[in-house]
Design a protein around this motif. Sequence first.
Motif, PDB file in Angstrom:
ATOM      1  N   GLU A 123       0.832  -1.205   0.000  1.00 13.16           N
ATOM      2  CA  GLU A 123       0.000   0.000   0.000  1.00 13.16           C
ATOM      3  C   GLU A 123       0.867   1.257   0.000  1.00 13.16           C
ATOM      4  O   GLU A 123       0.568   2.230  -0.689  1.00 13.16           O
ATOM      5  CB  GLU A 123      -0.924   0.009   1.226  1.00 13.16           C
ATOM      6  N   ARG A 124       1.943   1.258   0.755  1.00 12.67           N
ATOM      7  CA  ARG A 124       2.864   2.386   0.810  1.00 12.67           C
ATOM      8  C   ARG A 124       3.507   2.622  -0.541  1.00 12.67           C
ATOM      9  O   ARG A 124       3.596   3.759  -1.006  1.00 12.67           O
ATOM     10  CB  ARG A 124       3.917   2.151   1.879  1.00 12.67           C
ATOM     11  N   ASP A 171       2.288   1.669  -3.467  1.00 13.00           N
ATOM     12  CA  ASP A 171       1.256   2.061  -4.419  1.00 13.00           C
ATOM     13  C   ASP A 171       0.909   3.549  -4.289  1.00 13.00           C
ATOM     14  O   ASP A 171       0.529   4.195  -5.255  1.00 13.00           O
ATOM     15  CB  ASP A 171      -0.012   1.228  -4.240  1.00 13.00           C
ATOM     16  N   SER A 172       1.041   4.105  -3.080  1.00  6.48           N
ATOM     17  CA  SER A 172       0.695   5.510  -2.860  1.00  6.48           C
ATOM     18  C   SER A 172       1.808   6.455  -3.274  1.00  6.48           C
ATOM     19  O   SER A 172       1.605   7.641  -3.362  1.00  6.48           O
ATOM     20  CB  SER A 172       0.295   5.734  -1.413  1.00  6.48           C
TER      21      SER A 172
END
Length: 146
Positions: free
Chosen positions: A141-142, A144-145
């Motif tokens: 998630e990190r 992807d952001s």
Amino acid sequence: MERRDSLHLGIHVTDFHSNTWEAVRLVSQLDDMQDNIGVRGTWSEFIDYLVNSIKSKDTKLVLEGPSNSDGAIAAKLVAQKAKGMPKISIAITKLVGSTAIEAIANLSLHLFKEFKRINESYVEEHEQSIQLSKVVSAEKERNDSI
């Protein structure tokens, strides 16, 4: 298998119904067994070979001698660690009465303790897997952001 003391090794076999067998070997008898089957190496290596042979899928209980109403009165445990390796043959005698019941109880207790140990290990590994999955998911998630 159980170590009775520093001079004896006990082997118990049971079908958890009506047949329980036992062999007790002195260290000197185990030395002779090591010589007879031709497993060279240290004492520890021989004991490992013996244990692994008995645990193998090629272990058989061979009933011997005359039978009475309770089945054969003698037997032998024949084990082989792997095809092509030396075979181990251990004469065992049938236990009866309270001696047989005690042997089955001890085997059952050891099996339960081993099950419990394996189960606890599985639970611990499962929890570690969940934590690792959370870390990987958070890292994904990190990334992807960014």
